[in-house]
Design a protein around this motif. Sequence first.
Motif, PDB file in Angstrom:
ATOM      1  N   TYR A   1       0.625  -0.532   3.698  1.00 14.50           N
ATOM      2  CA  TYR A   1       0.329  -0.440   2.257  1.00 14.50           C
ATOM      3  C   TYR A   1      -0.487  -1.661   1.818  1.00 14.50           C
ATOM      4  O   TYR A   1      -1.506  -1.526   1.131  1.00 14.50           O
TER       5      TYR A   1
ATOM      6  N   SER B   1       7.407   8.823  -1.272  1.00 21.88           N
ATOM      7  CA  SER B   1       6.100   9.354  -0.852  1.00 21.88           C
ATOM      8  C   SER B   1       6.210  10.353   0.285  1.00 21.88           C
ATOM      9  O   SER B   1       5.374  11.254   0.402  1.00 21.88           O
TER      10      SER B   1
ATOM     11  N   SER C   1       3.193   5.433   0.244  1.00 28.93           N
ATOM     12  CA  SER C   1       3.692   4.189   0.820  1.00 28.93           C
ATOM     13  C   SER C   1       4.614   4.478   2.002  1.00 28.93           C
ATOM     14  O   SER C   1       5.339   5.473   1.984  1.00 28.93           O
TER      15      SER C   1
ATOM     16  N   SER D   1      -4.027  -1.478   3.062  1.00 28.92           N
ATOM     17  CA  SER D   1      -4.818  -0.455   2.353  1.00 28.92           C
ATOM     18  C   SER D   1      -5.229  -0.945   0.968  1.00 28.92           C
ATOM     19  O   SER D   1      -6.354  -0.719   0.523  1.00 28.92           O
ATOM     20  N   LYS D   2      -4.316  -1.632   0.273  1.00 27.04           N
ATOM     21  CA  LYS D   2      -4.621  -2.049  -1.099  1.00 27.04           C
ATOM     22  C   LYS D   2      -5.567  -3.255  -1.141  1.00 27.04           C
ATOM     23  O   LYS D   2      -6.383  -3.372  -2.062  1.00 27.04           O
TER      24      LYS D   2
ATOM     25  N   SER E   1      -7.773  12.500   1.474  1.00 31.44           N
ATOM     26  CA  SER E   1      -8.202  11.884   2.736  1.00 31.44           C
ATOM     27  C   SER E   1      -9.323  12.680   3.412  1.00 31.44           C
ATOM     28  O   SER E   1      -9.878  12.240   4.407  1.00 31.44           O
TER      29      SER E   1
ATOM     30  N   ILE F   1       6.707   6.833  -6.111  1.00 31.61           N
ATOM     31  CA  ILE F   1       6.043   6.227  -4.939  1.00 31.61           C
ATOM     32  C   ILE F   1       7.020   5.945  -3.783  1.00 31.61           C
ATOM     33  O   ILE F   1       6.649   6.070  -2.622  1.00 31.61           O
TER      34      ILE F   1
ATOM     35  N   GLY G   1      -1.839   7.856  -4.131  1.00 29.96           N
ATOM     36  CA  GLY G   1      -1.413   6.824  -3.187  1.00 29.96           C
ATOM     37  C   GLY G   1      -0.050   7.136  -2.624  1.00 29.96           C
ATOM     38  O   GLY G   1       0.754   7.851  -3.251  1.00 29.96           O
TER      39      GLY G   1
ATOM     40  N   VAL H   1      -1.232   6.766   5.662  1.00 28.89           N
ATOM     41  CA  VAL H   1      -1.348   5.878   4.489  1.00 28.89           C
ATOM     42  C   VAL H   1      -2.790   5.393   4.297  1.00 28.89           C
ATOM     43  O   VAL H   1      -3.294   5.377   3.173  1.00 28.89           O
TER      44      VAL H   1
ATOM     45  N   ASN I   1      -4.614   6.155   0.834  1.00 31.19           N
ATOM     46  CA  ASN I   1      -4.829   4.983  -0.032  1.00 31.19           C
ATOM     47  C   ASN I   1      -6.227   4.391   0.089  1.00 31.19           C
ATOM     48  O   ASN I   1      -6.779   3.907  -0.903  1.00 31.19           O
TER      49      ASN I   1
ATOM     50  N   SER J   1      -3.396  -2.396  -6.393  1.00 31.83           N
ATOM     51  CA  SER J   1      -1.994  -2.801  -6.554  1.00 31.83           C
ATOM     52  C   SER J   1      -1.953  -4.325  -6.539  1.00 31.83           C
ATOM     53  O   SER J   1      -2.895  -4.973  -6.070  1.00 31.83           O
TER      54      SER J   1
END
Length: 284
Positions: free
Chosen positions: A157, A199, A96, A160-161, A67, A196, A94, A112, A116, A144
Amino acid sequence: MQALNGKVAVITGGGSGLGRELALSCAARAMKLVLGDVDEKGMQETVRLVEEAHAGTESATMRLDVSKLEQMQQFADLAKSRFGAAHVIFNNAGVSVGGPAWENTPHDWEWVMGVNLYGVVWGVKVFTPMLIEQNEGHIVNTASAAGWLNGPNMAIYNVSKHAVVALSETLALDLRDINANVGVTCLCPAFFPTGIHESARNRPADKAQTITPSETALKRAELTKQAVQKGKIQATDIAEMTLKAVEEDQFYVFPHRKIKQLIGLRAQAAADEKKAFDSLNPVQ
Ligand SMILES: NC(=O)c1ccc[n+]([C@@H]2O[C@H](COP(=O)([O-])OP(=O)(O)OC[C@H]3O[C@@H](n4cnc5c(N)ncnc54)[C@H](O)[C@@H]3O)[C@@H](O)[C@H]2O)c1
């Protein structure tokens, strides 16, 4: 990139799960490894497993928080100083967190999205110019199925994906615009067994959880844990599919075939304009 032998693989999140398996798949192709992770012990274990399976593999590791742009720059400097180049970049780290959007805290969002999304953004920002300059390379972004389909309790999540899919598609188009010899792959798996669902083990103290999750959030988190643990495709197989995609310059990778069908159903729900599509309960 067809011939990976002797090339340099850069892998974030290389200390566990898919990152570890990507390292093993790359080592099987006689690639050199540059691993970054906040989990230094995990990375050492990856190096040990690589050495056990493919003795003589050259590797370098760095404690890396993806990050942070300045750390990503140091990570690229490490690849350059140690091996003179970086060829295949796996923006894979990554994390979650669960909970309905109104319960998620600013720390949840910052943590997150930091890993991510910004982890991939900084990986792209730092490494793409190197690949363009050397006129050779490939970038793999781990998105994802959640980059296409939204189930409940995973707003951060999912957001972000979706952003990682958008970034990857746009990156591919921008590289095409300048005729760069740099490929892009956007990896979109559904649940598969890794760490995951745990996390929080690597959650930084300055982004600590500050609320007690609601009962609904805890129930949903338990379902997610089970879905991860019961995933039928293994990280090993997903790593192999990903390496083949790099070798064949394939953009999208959907290891779980059912996801493409669900994306079609989501498109149908959008065409119908009535209800939000629920990927966990697609037929209502
Ligand atoms: N397992 C699944 O069901 C699943 C499904 C779809 C996508 N993915 C994606 O696969 C990727 C790999 O995750 P995984 O399933 O192997 O989980 P994992 O927890 O086993 O591995 C993730 C790794 O990322 C590292 N990491 C966490 N924060 C970091 C940071 N700030 N900087 C650097 N490294 C950091 C962790 O220490 C860990 O080693 C992630 O992007 C994840 O979102 C996983």
